[in-house]
Scaffold this active site. Structure first.
Site, PDB file in Angstrom:
ATOM      1  N   HIS A  48       0.805  -1.220   0.000  1.00  0.00           N
ATOM      2  CA  HIS A  48       0.000   0.000   0.000  1.00  0.00           C
ATOM      3  C   HIS A  48       0.839   1.272   0.000  1.00  0.00           C
ATOM      4  CE1 HIS A  48      -3.758  -2.117   0.313  1.00  0.00           C
ATOM      5  NE2 HIS A  48      -3.347  -2.775   1.375  1.00  0.00           N
ATOM      6  N   ARG A  73       7.072  -6.419   3.069  1.00  0.00           N
ATOM      7  CA  ARG A  73       5.831  -6.911   2.471  1.00  0.00           C
ATOM      8  C   ARG A  73       5.822  -6.524   0.996  1.00  0.00           C
ATOM      9  NH1 ARG A  73      -0.378  -5.722   4.334  1.00  0.00           N
ATOM     10  NH2 ARG A  73       0.155  -3.553   3.868  1.00  0.00           N
ATOM     11  N   ASP A  87      17.777 -11.268  -2.721  1.00  0.00           N
ATOM     12  CA  ASP A  87      19.144 -10.972  -3.153  1.00  0.00           C
ATOM     13  C   ASP A  87      19.606  -9.616  -2.638  1.00  0.00           C
ATOM     14  OD1 ASP A  87      19.337 -13.374  -4.436  1.00  0.00           O
ATOM     15  OD2 ASP A  87      19.212 -12.569  -6.476  1.00  0.00           O
ATOM     16  N   GLU A 152      -6.308 -13.139   4.900  1.00  0.00           N
ATOM     17  CA  GLU A 152      -7.100 -11.913   4.922  1.00  0.00           C
ATOM     18  C   GLU A 152      -8.501 -12.082   4.354  1.00  0.00           C
ATOM     19  OE1 GLU A 152      -4.482  -8.289   4.150  1.00  0.00           O
ATOM     20  OE2 GLU A 152      -3.633  -9.765   2.761  1.00  0.00           O
ATOM     21  N   ASP A 178      -8.944  -6.303   5.859  1.00  0.00           N
ATOM     22  CA  ASP A 178      -9.405  -7.013   4.663  1.00  0.00           C
ATOM     23  C   ASP A 178     -10.337  -8.160   5.027  1.00  0.00           C
ATOM     24  OD1 ASP A 178      -8.231  -5.871   2.178  1.00  0.00           O
ATOM     25  OD2 ASP A 178      -6.367  -6.169   3.243  1.00  0.00           O
TER      26      ASP A 178
END
Length: 267
Positions: A48, A73, A87, A152, A178
Site C-alpha cells: 500500500h 511486504r 538478493d 485476509e 481485509d
C-alpha cells in the site's frame, strides 16, 4: 562463513513476542529514524506504500545495524519480486492475500534454493551474500529466510489449517481490515464477528506450531490480540503517527493562541 542469523525468525521459533511498527513513507531516511525507536521489527510496506524493489532495498539497508529487523511486504507473491528482494538482503518477507495451499507451497519454493525450491542462483551480485564475501551463503541461506503469509479472507481462513501445516511457512499474519471487508463488515476490523474469527485463527495457528501475527492502530485492540495469543504484532504506522502528531501540534498551538487572546481581553 554462513548466512547471517535471522533474529526475527529465531524469536518466532522460540515464541518470544516481537513488537513491530509499519513503515509506509517510502523513505530510507524515515526508516532509519524509526529504527532507533526500539521496535523488534519494522514492516517495510510494498503493498500500500509507493515502493518499488530499489526503494524497498534501500530501506532494508537503512535498518542495517539497528535492533529493528526488516520485514518486507511485497505487493504480490511474484517469484521474481521475491528473488530480487532476497538478493537485496531481506531475510523476512510477508506476502498478502494468501488463500490456497498451492499458493503457499509456491511461495515456499520461491524463497528456497534448488533442489528444495526454485529461487534463482544469483546472490553473488547482491547484498545477501555480502557480494560473494559470504562463502557458504548458498548452502546456509534457506534456514535463515522467514516466510510470513497473510490470511485476509474467508477463503484463507478455510485453508488455514493446511497452509499452517506446510513446512517453510514460518508465520501466518491475520489482516483484520481485509478480513472484515470480506465478511461484509467493511471498515469494522474490531467487530465482534471479526474478533471471533481472529481468536479461532490464532488457536488453529498455535495448534499447528506456527507463529501468529496481526496489526492494529487501536491499543485496546492490540492488548486483546496479545491476550488471544499474537506472537508478533504491529501497533502503528509512520503515516498515521505523522498525521496525528502534526495535527495535534497545530490544534494545541491554536488552542493556546485562542486562550492567550481571550485572557488578554479583560473578560
Amino acid at each position: 562463513m554462513p548466512a547471517p542469523i535471522n533474529p526475527f525468525k529465531a524469536a518466532l521459533n522460540e515464541r518470544r513476542f516481537q513488537l513491530g511498527f509499519w513503515v509506509a513513507l517510502a523513505s530510507p531516511y524515515a526508516a532509519e529514524i524509526l529504527s532507533g525507536s526500539g521496535y523488534d521489527w519494522l514492516l517495510i510496506d510494498g503493498e500500500h506504500a509507493p515502493n518499488d524493489i530499489p526503494s524497498l532495498a534501500a530501506q532494508v539497508q537503512a535498518l542495517k545495524g539497528s535492533q529493528s529487523h526488516a520485514v518486507v511486504r511485497l505487493p504480490v507473491g511474484e517469484t521474481w519480486m521475491i528473488k530480487q528482494i532476497l538478493d537485496a538482503g531481506a531475510q523476512t518477507v510477508m506476502i498478502p492475500m494468501v488463500e490456497t495451499v498451492e499458493e503457499a507451497e509456491r511461495l515456499v519454493r520461491a524463497v528456497r534454493y534448488p533442489p528444495r525450491g526454485d529461487r534463482g542462483v544469483g546472490a553473488a551480485l547482491g547484498r545477501a551474500s555480502s557480494f560473494s564475501r559470504i562463502g557458504d551463503y548458498l548452502e546456509t541461506a534457506d534456514r535463515e529466510i522467514c516466510l510470513i503469509v497473510q490470511i485476509e479472507s474467508r477463503a484463507g481462513l478455510a485453508a488455514l489449517d493446511r497452509i499452517a501445516a506446510i513446512d517453510g511457512v514460518d508465520g501466518l499474519f491475520i489482516g483484520p481490515s481485509d478480513l472484515a471487508a470480506d465478511m461484509g463488515l467493511l471498515g469494522q476490523p474490531g467487530h465482534a464477528d471479526v474478533t471471533a474469527a481472529i481468536r479461532d485463527a490464532f488457536a488453529r495457528i498455535a495448534k499447528a506450531g506456527k507463529a501468529s501475527g496481526i496489526m492494529t492502530l487501536n491499543l485496546d485492540q492490540a492488548r486483546l490480540y496479545r491476550e488471544l495469543g499474537a506472537d508478533f504484532m504491529a501497533i502503528g504506522t509512520d503515516v498515521t503517527t505523522l498525521v496525528e502528531a502534526t495535527t495535534r501540534l497545530r490544534l494545541q498551538y491554536q488552542g493556546d493562541e485562542t486562550s492567550h487572546t481571550t485572557g488578554s481581553s479583560g473578560y
